[in-house]
Design an enzyme around this catalytic site. Structure first.
Site, PDB file in Angstrom:
ATOM      1  N   TYR B 143       0.852  -1.197   0.000  1.00  0.00           N
ATOM      2  CA  TYR B 143       0.000   0.000   0.000  1.00  0.00           C
ATOM      3  C   TYR B 143       0.890   1.251   0.000  1.00  0.00           C
ATOM      4  O   TYR B 143       1.712   1.434   0.902  1.00  0.00           O
ATOM      5  CB  TYR B 143      -0.889  -0.050   1.240  1.00  0.00           C
ATOM      6  CG  TYR B 143      -1.534   1.237   1.691  1.00  0.00           C
ATOM      7  CD1 TYR B 143      -1.365   1.698   2.996  1.00  0.00           C
ATOM      8  CD2 TYR B 143      -2.354   1.979   0.837  1.00  0.00           C
ATOM      9  CE1 TYR B 143      -1.977   2.863   3.439  1.00  0.00           C
ATOM     10  CE2 TYR B 143      -2.966   3.151   1.273  1.00  0.00           C
ATOM     11  CZ  TYR B 143      -2.769   3.582   2.573  1.00  0.00           C
ATOM     12  OH  TYR B 143      -3.369   4.732   3.011  1.00  0.00           O
ATOM     13  N   ASP B 228      -1.427  -5.906   9.441  1.00  0.00           N
ATOM     14  CA  ASP B 228      -2.507  -4.955   9.177  1.00  0.00           C
ATOM     15  C   ASP B 228      -3.650  -5.733   8.535  1.00  0.00           C
ATOM     16  O   ASP B 228      -3.564  -6.128   7.361  1.00  0.00           O
ATOM     17  CB  ASP B 228      -1.997  -3.828   8.263  1.00  0.00           C
ATOM     18  CG  ASP B 228      -3.048  -2.759   8.016  1.00  0.00           C
ATOM     19  OD1 ASP B 228      -4.259  -3.018   8.239  1.00  0.00           O
ATOM     20  OD2 ASP B 228      -2.674  -1.654   7.585  1.00  0.00           O
ATOM     21  N   ILE B 230      -6.792  -4.864   7.919  1.00  0.00           N
ATOM     22  CA  ILE B 230      -7.872  -3.929   7.588  1.00  0.00           C
ATOM     23  C   ILE B 230      -8.866  -4.511   6.595  1.00  0.00           C
ATOM     24  O   ILE B 230     -10.037  -4.127   6.579  1.00  0.00           O
ATOM     25  CB  ILE B 230      -7.287  -2.587   7.090  1.00  0.00           C
ATOM     26  CG1 ILE B 230      -8.338  -1.495   7.061  1.00  0.00           C
ATOM     27  CG2 ILE B 230      -6.645  -2.762   5.721  1.00  0.00           C
ATOM     28  CD1 ILE B 230      -7.791  -0.130   6.667  1.00  0.00           C
ATOM     29  N   LYS B 270     -12.877  -0.221   5.691  1.00  0.00           N
ATOM     30  CA  LYS B 270     -13.067  -0.995   4.468  1.00  0.00           C
ATOM     31  C   LYS B 270     -14.332  -1.833   4.530  1.00  0.00           C
ATOM     32  O   LYS B 270     -15.129  -1.857   3.601  1.00  0.00           O
ATOM     33  CB  LYS B 270     -11.856  -1.904   4.213  1.00  0.00           C
ATOM     34  CG  LYS B 270     -10.541  -1.137   4.159  1.00  0.00           C
ATOM     35  CD  LYS B 270     -10.516  -0.092   3.054  1.00  0.00           C
ATOM     36  CE  LYS B 270      -9.235   0.708   3.098  1.00  0.00           C
ATOM     37  NZ  LYS B 270      -9.240   1.798   2.093  1.00  0.00           N
TER      38      LYS B 270
END
Lengths: 472, 457
Positions: B143, B228, B230, B270
């Site tokens: 990312y 992470d 997410i 998200k």
């Protein structure tokens, strides 16, 4: 060699949260006063919250249910708000906020919404400005006494040093040219490059607005030394009597030649936590005419963006000019009344305060109740007041005050009855104390005071006394 | 005058990730007002399930009015600035996180730290785990925001673990070792590995082999693992999502040092599609990390108004059941549309089972095998085809020609239009002899970086 598992930031205690400011808070949490459930508990007078004007906010919310329900003109805008993560901020909210800020300043200054950066509270705003203006190891000058949270907000992660500008009661703790110069030289002695001065105006913990003289002094000083000025104006809406509030921005507007020189080095911090009593909503802002600072601060605000749900609610509330006009006036009236109550209660106990015209607290003079003119004595007195009198107040040493015996006492976070009770308890305590001859006489005190020199090291050593016990 | 942080550009916001966004802003697609405009396919947002949330909001007007059982909680919420977070919210969150993991793990609310989004969660972990100048290893592609979140104000360095398409971009022990050696060469102390699971931008869930590799590596080298997660709520297909923390528990490593070196990052942005509400969190078994991160969360707390709303939403089990099922179904359907639309245009994607986008293979459309060619192709797709997509180089992919294309931030109609445009574009490009040659060369040379490839030539 075994590597450190965690960073030094994680294992040190420069977050400053071991100071008595927070310790008193902890004691309160263990034994909180409640009128019904715990009438002998500790009354919280260490929290600078404004609980006096919620009814206005609640009544506005009741008349405008659609706003909290994510509706605009009867239609749901939930998706739009849910997705809105633009760190430029909701335009309607920024506009409403700058208008509100102008209104607080009697519309003598206007603010441009393009020059404001929204942050999750003033805590985030101040830290962000440090990251933008200084390298680790550089310094900012702060007049003492100052808000204890600055030790964490300015120093912890940005690695910036604070060098105190020693202010004294001899002139009501106003900033002087000499004190400024002294602080600057102190920084030089310590090989610290000074990047600016940070003040709170109105002051926490003094509750006073800065005079035009002080403001001009500051501007001259930063102009001369080529540095920044940050004015944390979080209490600007709590000014309830004269002299009125004068923002540093107003001074700049009045003086064109100075304006050109320092225009891009003056930055204002604001928040709705104190004026509107909404610390839970995390709404703060940085205002600056320096495009580079705004640009960098805006990007940094990614690390603390204000919830769009909250931005939307408050944009509607603050755009309602009828509401804001009424709120500002009424809120100030109520604060004034409550401050008067505290002052007269203290007077009855033979205690005086610094004359103040703003804030949610008074700066109280208990020097005559100290056993000796030392910070040890101040701590002793403070402990008695917390544990025996059961009032959580903030000792001046936690605010880095250079003179022992001053305390910050809050008045806007409780009912009138609770304040009355607090004053009764305090009076009873003082009566007992003076009956037992436990405090210094006034004559002894004033002769000591005239010989006193500021002892910054003492302040740090004393307020870090508890810390030393915890260091590995 | 200003700090270096303010005047430099290591905030990483000049990468093409943000430039394409700017192009879109100048000429945004609208089915009626601007049908020839640029379609935004770069926003990893879930816009497919708002109706479910809106219907819940309709049925719960009291919560919006900050009331519970008819009693106004406005005052207590307005004053609630305790960085330990609203207990109801944390309880609801840990239950929800457990649900996402099929209730195979229980999370403790006192190990959770609330932050204003995953962005400050990741930054805060860097502040807690590393000194300026120390490093974290990250598998590529990653990312683009990490360049800002992990490095900018913390001074931490990122050293890439170069993953390649030859094995579906999976982490291997040799790529891990290689990255570690590279860090040593650069004189950087490695403090840990940070992964996204499900991966961003690959949107594949890490398999057990990878996770075990990671855990072994972290044990051997005495480093942290930041996972992470997410996108964990967006897994819509098998294989099921497995968290690193699950594996550590399976291996009964509770008393081992590694237990204190696993940290999860999560966010509601998200799965619930609420990035604007700024809700993120850190979960860790390490008490010092939790205590420190909690204090640091002062710099980015979640609005109490938002905590209250989401506490009520997530405590409603009927809602969460329905929401999870339906969202997964819709994401899967929309992903299918994108994959088949691309296939129709002769374009393949990495097989994925999660997320809000696909990792798309357009290597065969490159004029030659280089990042310059990738940039050229990207510009064409943005400006001529009118689709804003993310170029793999902005995600530090070591192979040119990969792109991230989002599908969950638009209607099915818009997605259809986007696919039609793509097909038209590839049809017009079928003078593909050139590209076929490049592609053949590409599959012969298993290059880890463009420089390596050029040297070989």
């Amino acid at each position: 060699m075994k590597m450190r598992l965690l960073s030094r930031k994680a294992t040190c205690n420069t977050h400053g949260q071991d100071s008595s400011y927070f310790l008193g808070w902890q004691e309160y949490e263990k034994n909180p006063y409640d009128e019904v459930l715990n009438p002998k508990g500790i009354i919280q007078m260490g929290l600078a919250e404004n609980q006096l004007s919620f009814d206005f906010l609640e009544s506005w919310l009741a008349k405008n249910p659609d706003v909290a329900a994510f509706k605009r003109d009867g239609k749901s805008i939930f998706p739009e708000l849910a997705l809105f993560q633009d760190y430029h901020g909701l335009p309607a909210f920024k506009k409403a906020l700058v208008d509100f800020m102008a209104e607080i300043r009697g519309n003598k200054v206007t603010f441009d919404p393009n020059h404001i950066v929204l942050t999750a509270g003033a805590t985030s705003a101040n830290e962000t400005l440090m990251f933008c203006l200084a390298e680790p190891g550089e310094a900012f000058l702060l007049p003492t006494p100052y808000y204890p949270g600055f030790d964490r907000d300015l120093k912890w992660r940005p690695g910036v040093e604070i060098v105190p500008i020693q202010c004294t009661s001899s002139n009501n703790f106003q900033i002087t040219e000499a004190a400024l110069q002294q602080a600057y030289q102190e920084a030089e002695k310590r090989n610290l490059r000074v990047k600016g001065v940070l003040v709170t105006n109105p002051s926490n913990p003094l509750g006073t607005t800065m005079s035009r003289n002080e403001l001009n002094l500051l501007i001259d000083f930063i102009s001369d030394k080529d540095m920044h000025l940050i004015s944390d104006e979080i209490y600007s809406g709590t000014v309830f009597s004269s002299p009125g509030f004068v923002s540093v921005m107003e001074i700049l507007n009045e003086n064109n030649s100075l304006k050109d020189q320092v225009w891009d080095r003056v930055h204002v911090v604001y928040s709705l936590s104190k004026d509107l009593g909404l610390p839970g909503f995390r709404v703060g802002a940085i205002y600056s005419n320096n495009d580079t600072v705004i640009d960098a601060a805006r990007k940094m605000s990614s690390f603390g963006v204000v919830s769009s749900q909250t931005q939307y609610l408050l944009s509607a509330m603050l755009s309602d000019k009828k509401f804001t006009r009424n709120y500002i006036t009424q809120n100030q009236k109520r604060l004034k009344r409550r401050q008067r109550m505290l002052i007269s209660g203290l007077q009855k106990a033979g205690i005086s305060c610094l004359e103040s015209n703003a804030g949610l607290f008074c700066w109280v003079d208990m020097r005559h109740l100290l056993q000796s003119n030392t910070f040890e004595a101040e701590m002793e007195l403070w402990k008695k007041i917390v544990y025996d009198v059961r009032l959580n107040i903030s000792p001046g040493s936690s605010c880095h005050c250079t003179e022992p015996g001053w305390f910050r006492v809050c008045f806007a976070n409780m009912s009138e009855q609770t304040l009355e009770l607090a004053m009764k308890r305090l009076k009873a305590f003082v009566v007992e104390l003076t009956a037992n001859g436990c405090s210094q006489s006034r004559t002894e005190f004033s002769s000591w005071n005239s010989k006193r020199k500021s002892l910054p090291k003492w302040v740090f050593r004393l307020s870090s006394r508890d810390r030393e016990q915890e260091e590995p | 005058m200003l700090s270096r942080k303010a005047s430099c550009d290591s905030h990483g916001q000049d990468s093409s990730y943000f430039l394409g966004w700017q192009e879109y802003e100048k000429n945004p697609y609208h089915p009626v007002h601007n049908p020839a405009g640029i379609i935004q396919m770069v926003l990893a947002e879930n816009q497919l399930s708002f109706d479910i949330i809106e219907s819940w909001l309709q049925k719960n007007p009291d919560i919006l009015g900050l009331k519970r059982d008819g009693v106004s909680l406005f005052r207590s919420l307005a004053l609630f600035q305790d960085y330990h977070g609203l207990p109801d919210f944390k309880n609801a969150l840990v239950d929800y996180m457990a649900k996402i993991r099929g209730n195979k793990i229980k999370f403790a609310p006192n190990k959770l730290v609330l932050t204003a989004g995953a962005t400050p969660a990741n930054e805060t972990l860097m502040f807690c785990l590393a000194e300026p100048g120390e490093a974290f290893l990250l598998p590529t592609p990653y990312y683009p925001g990490f360049d800002r979140d992990l490095k900018w104000r913390t001074g931490v360095e990122i050293v890439p673990i170069h993953c390649s398409s030859s094995n579906g971009f999976r982490i291997t022990s040799s790529t891990l070792e290689q990255a570690y050696q590279q860090a040593q060469k650069l004189n950087l102390n490695v403090k840990g590995v940070l992964v996204t699971n499900p991966s961003h931008p690959l949107v594949i869930t890490m398999n057990r082999a990878e996770l075990n590799l990671l855990i072994d590596f972290a044990i051997d080298y005495n480093v942290h693992i930041v996972s992470d997660e997410i996108y964990s709520g967006t897994v819509f297909d098998s294989p099921k999502f497995v968290s690193v923390i699950e594996l550590v528990m399976e291996r009964k490593l509770y008393d081992a040092d590694i237990w204190n070196r696993i940290h999860i990052v999560y966010s509601l942005s998200k799965v619930l599609g609420v990035p604007g509400f700024r809700v993120g969190m850190i979960y860790s078994n390490n008490e010092t990390v939790v205590t420190t991160a909690t204090k640091m969360s002062s710099f980015g707390m979640v609005s109490s108004q938002t905590q209250f709303l989401l506490a009520s939403l997530l405590s409603d089990e009927k809602f969460t059941e329905k929401y999870m099922k339906e969202t997964q179904r819709r994401l899967k359907r929309q992903r299918e549309m994108l994959v088949s639309g691309l296939r129709n245009a002769g374009i393949q994607c990495l097989k994925s089972n999660a997320g809000l986008f696909c990792w798309v293979d357009m290597r065969h459309l490159l004029r030659w095998d280089s990042f310059e060619a990738e940039k050229e192709l990207w510009k064409k797709i943005v400006c001529e085809v009118g689709l804003n997509i993310s170029a793999g180089s902005s995600c530090h992919c070591s192979e040119p020609g990969w792109f991230r294309i989002c599908f969950a931030n638009m209607s099915q109609d818009t997605l259809r239009v986007a696919m039609q445009r793509m097909k038209a574009f590839t049809d017009s490009r079928s003078s593909a002899v050139e590209s076929a040659t490049v592609y053949r060369l590409r599959t012969l040379k298993h290059a880890a970086s463009p420089h390596y490839f050029l040297q070989d030539l």
